[in-house]
Design a protein around this motif. Structure first.
Motif, short mmCIF file in Angstrom:
data_model
loop_
_atom_site.label_atom_id
_atom_site.label_comp_id
_atom_site.label_asym_id
_atom_site.label_seq_id
_atom_site.Cartn_x
_atom_site.Cartn_y
_atom_site.Cartn_z
N LYS A 36 65.19 62.76 36.89
CA LYS A 36 65.71 63.23 35.60
C LYS A 36 64.54 63.48 34.65
CE LYS A 36 68.48 59.81 34.86
NZ LYS A 36 69.27 58.78 34.18
N ILE A 37 64.49 64.68 34.10
CA ILE A 37 63.36 65.03 33.23
C ILE A 37 63.86 65.24 31.81
CG2 ILE A 37 61.42 66.62 32.93
CD1 ILE A 37 61.19 65.97 35.70
N LEU A 38 63.09 64.76 30.84
CA LEU A 38 63.37 65.03 29.43
C LEU A 38 62.22 65.86 28.87
CD1 LEU A 38 64.77 64.66 26.68
CD2 LEU A 38 63.62 62.43 26.48
N VAL A 39 62.55 67.06 28.38
CA VAL A 39 61.55 67.91 27.74
C VAL A 39 61.82 67.91 26.24
CG1 VAL A 39 60.64 70.27 27.54
CG2 VAL A 39 61.30 69.38 29.79
N TYR A 99 66.96 67.58 30.78
CA TYR A 99 67.46 67.58 29.42
C TYR A 99 66.40 68.21 28.54
CZ TYR A 99 70.73 63.99 30.99
OH TYR A 99 71.70 63.29 31.64
N CYS A 100 66.82 68.98 27.54
CA CYS A 100 65.87 69.50 26.56
C CYS A 100 66.34 69.10 25.18
CB CYS A 100 65.72 71.01 26.67
SG CYS A 100 64.41 71.64 25.60
N ALA A 101 65.41 68.49 24.40
CA ALA A 101 65.78 68.02 23.07
C ALA A 101 64.84 68.62 22.03
CB ALA A 101 65.68 66.49 23.02
N PRO A 102 65.30 69.44 21.09
CA PRO A 102 66.68 69.88 20.98
C PRO A 102 66.99 71.16 21.76
CG PRO A 102 65.45 70.55 19.02
CD PRO A 102 64.47 69.84 19.92
N VAL A 110 68.15 66.03 18.78
CA VAL A 110 67.16 65.00 18.43
C VAL A 110 66.42 65.48 17.20
CG1 VAL A 110 65.11 65.84 19.67
CG2 VAL A 110 65.53 63.39 19.52
N ASP A 111 65.88 64.54 16.43
CA ASP A 111 65.01 64.90 15.33
C ASP A 111 63.58 64.68 15.79
OD1 ASP A 111 63.57 65.21 13.06
OD2 ASP A 111 64.54 63.58 11.91
N VAL A 112 62.84 65.79 16.06
CA VAL A 112 61.49 65.64 16.61
C VAL A 112 60.50 65.09 15.58
CG1 VAL A 112 61.67 67.37 18.45
CG2 VAL A 112 60.86 68.06 16.19
N LYS A 113 60.96 64.94 14.34
CA LYS A 113 60.09 64.33 13.32
C LYS A 113 60.29 62.81 13.28
CE LYS A 113 60.66 68.19 10.12
NZ LYS A 113 62.08 68.40 10.50
N SER A 114 61.23 62.30 14.07
CA SER A 114 61.53 60.87 14.02
C SER A 114 61.36 60.21 15.38
CB SER A 114 62.96 60.68 13.51
OG SER A 114 63.47 59.44 13.95
N ASP A 147 62.06 57.19 16.09
CA ASP A 147 63.26 56.39 16.36
C ASP A 147 64.33 57.24 17.04
OD1 ASP A 147 62.14 54.20 15.27
OD2 ASP A 147 63.17 54.35 13.32
N SER A 148 64.49 58.46 16.55
CA SER A 148 65.49 59.36 17.11
C SER A 148 65.18 59.68 18.58
CB SER A 148 65.55 60.63 16.24
OG SER A 148 66.21 61.66 16.90
N MET A 149 63.91 59.88 18.88
CA MET A 149 63.52 60.22 20.25
C MET A 149 63.65 59.00 21.18
SD MET A 149 60.51 63.06 19.54
CE MET A 149 59.67 62.21 18.21
N VAL A 150 63.35 57.83 20.64
CA VAL A 150 63.51 56.59 21.42
C VAL A 150 64.99 56.36 21.73
CG1 VAL A 150 63.36 54.06 21.31
CG2 VAL A 150 61.39 55.46 20.64
#
Ligand code: AMP
Ligand code: GLY
Length: 424
Positions: A2-5, A29-32, A46-50, A52-55
């Motif tokens: 499983k990959i998260l980009v 998965y791609c965020a966002p 996701v908020d790429v500025k946060s 916490d959001s990415m965690v």
């Protein structure tokens, strides 16, 4: 696997397109992400500025591998935090990413390690700017120290202009905190080259070199952008030059970072000026380039995951990437007004016709999808990319594809790779 980009641009679309070719990948998965990416990966908010959001997102997904597109999450320490939590992540730590996030850090590092770069002065006040300007000839390059999304570099024609721009940056009016320190730099002339390598902290594996086109208009006119197009060919640098760049730039950077206790893992993007005095470093990026990644990955014939895992596990080797001899070119189609203000939400037509052309892949940089139709959602909208045995054919195909695509206000450069074609 499983990959998260993380990210939402053309670069991330190209990474996902390539990752999908790996037999080891079961889910991406791609965020966002964006409208076009949603056809090839599951897009999640996701908020790429946060951080916490990415965690929180990774906690839900439990990815086997995380790949970060843009610089901001790296600056926030995503790799440090994810690695601490046991998630395998490709890229540099926050400390190592300073090569991109602080231009003064990069310049002083280059000087300490005698890696070729333009003469410079670091200034924290107007007085220091006034004193330093005496040592420069015009034009003078004025750079904000911090991240400024491509708006942090001004080429000043006179010392007065350089002083005015530097003071605007220092005051915080122009770029906020990013400009609280400035770097003045000697102006270099030559062809620019994007030379990327992947490192495991000790060794490097080179990618094929590419050339970006940063100005918005044909003939390199108008303001700077994030990049309006890029190309790569088997002859863009010869073997001798590639070896020189590895020996005198890429390897010394990685060795220097390790010696200083900030081991550099991940992609190291060396932005170079090929001057009459030889190649010199203009800047580093701690990530894949956009749009360079689009044509570069179209030439990649080996498994991208393998090379990324080698970086994480400390077993990178010279030959981690296998390349096609073909040429590839990416032409960016942008919204009317970009890089200034632009309107979004314009309906895009002709994508299916463009995709039917031989060797063409249209990467989405900022689109949204509604009722089976695509709409523009940002400045750089599409990266129309083509691969062919000869550069001339690749360029022709890319422009044929651009001609089939339309949206209100669309503009793109008509001369991507034109200088290279003239040289041939
Ligand atoms: P940077 O963010 O440092 O790469 O700068 C953005 C762009 O400004 C580069 O891609 C070059 O086109 C230009 N530039 C930066 N530094 C110099 C320099 N010392 N001489 C000439 N052009 C430069
Ligand atoms: N194309 C330039 C960059 O990615 O910074």
């Amino acid at each position: 696997m499983k990959i998260l980009v993380i990210g939402s641009g053309g670069r991330e679309h190209a990474l996902i397109w390539k990752l999908r070719q790996s037999p080891r990948v079961t889910k991406i998965y791609c965020a966002p992400g964006n409208g076009g990416i949603a056809d090839e990966a599951e897009c999640v908010a996701v908020d790429v500025k946060s951080l916490d959001s990415m965690v929180a997102l990774a906690n839900q997904i439990q990815p086997d591998l995380t790949i970060v597109g843009p610089e901001l999450p790296l600056m926030l320490g995503l790799v440090d935090e994810f690695t601490r939590r046991g998630w395998r992540t490709f890229g540099p730590t926050r400390a190592a990413a300073q090569l991109e996030t602080s231009k003064s850090f990069a310049k002083e590092f280059l000087q300490r390690h005698r890696i070729p770069t333009a003469h410079y002065a670091i200034c924290d006040s107007s007085q220091q700017v006034r004193d330093a300007l005496g040592h420069f000839h015009t034009p003078i390059v004025v750079k904000a120290d911090g991240l400024a999304a491509g708006k942090g570099v001004v080429i000043a024609k006179s010392k007065d202009e350089a002083a005015t721009v530097a003071n605007e940056m220092l005051s915080g009016r122009m770029l906020g905190e990013a400009g609280s320190r400035v770097v003045l730099e000697e102006f270099l002339e030559g062809d620019e080259l994007s030379f990327l390598v992947v490192s495991d902290g000790e060794r490097v594996a080179p990618l094929v070199a590419a050339q970006d086109h940063k100005r918005v208009g044909d003939g390199d006119s108008g303001p700077n952008t994030g990049g309006m197009g890029a190309y790569t060919t088997r002859t863009i640098v010869d073997d001798q030059m590639r070896d020189w760049l590895l020996t005198h730039i890429a390897r010394p950077v990685v060795a220097g970072m390790k010696a200083e206790g900030t081991e550099y893992k991940g992609v190291l993007y060396c932005g170079l000026m090929m001057t009459a005095r030889g190649p010199m470093v203009l800047e580093f990026n701690c990530r894949f380039g956009d749009p360079e990644t689009q044509p570069i990955l179209m030439r990649l014939e080996s498994d991208l995951i393998e090379a990324m895992e080698a970086s994480i596990d400390g077993r990178t080797s010279d030959g981690d990437f296998k390349w096609s001899n073909d040429a590839a070119v990416c032409v960016v189609m942008a919204s009317g007004g970009y890089p200034g203000a632009y309107e979004a939400g314009k309906r895009i037509t002709g994508l299916d016709d463009a995709a039917k052309l031989d060797g063409v892949k249209v990467f989405h940089a900022s689109t949204s999808k509604r009722d089976n139709a695509f709409y523009t959602s940002g400045g750089r909208v599409l990266g129309v990319t083509a691969r062919a045995a000869e550069l001339e054919t690749a360029v022709q195909r890319a422009y044929e594809a651009c001609a089939k695509i339309g949206f209100e206000g669309a503009h793109y450069r008509k001369d991507i790779a034109a200088r290279a074609l003239k040289k041939n």
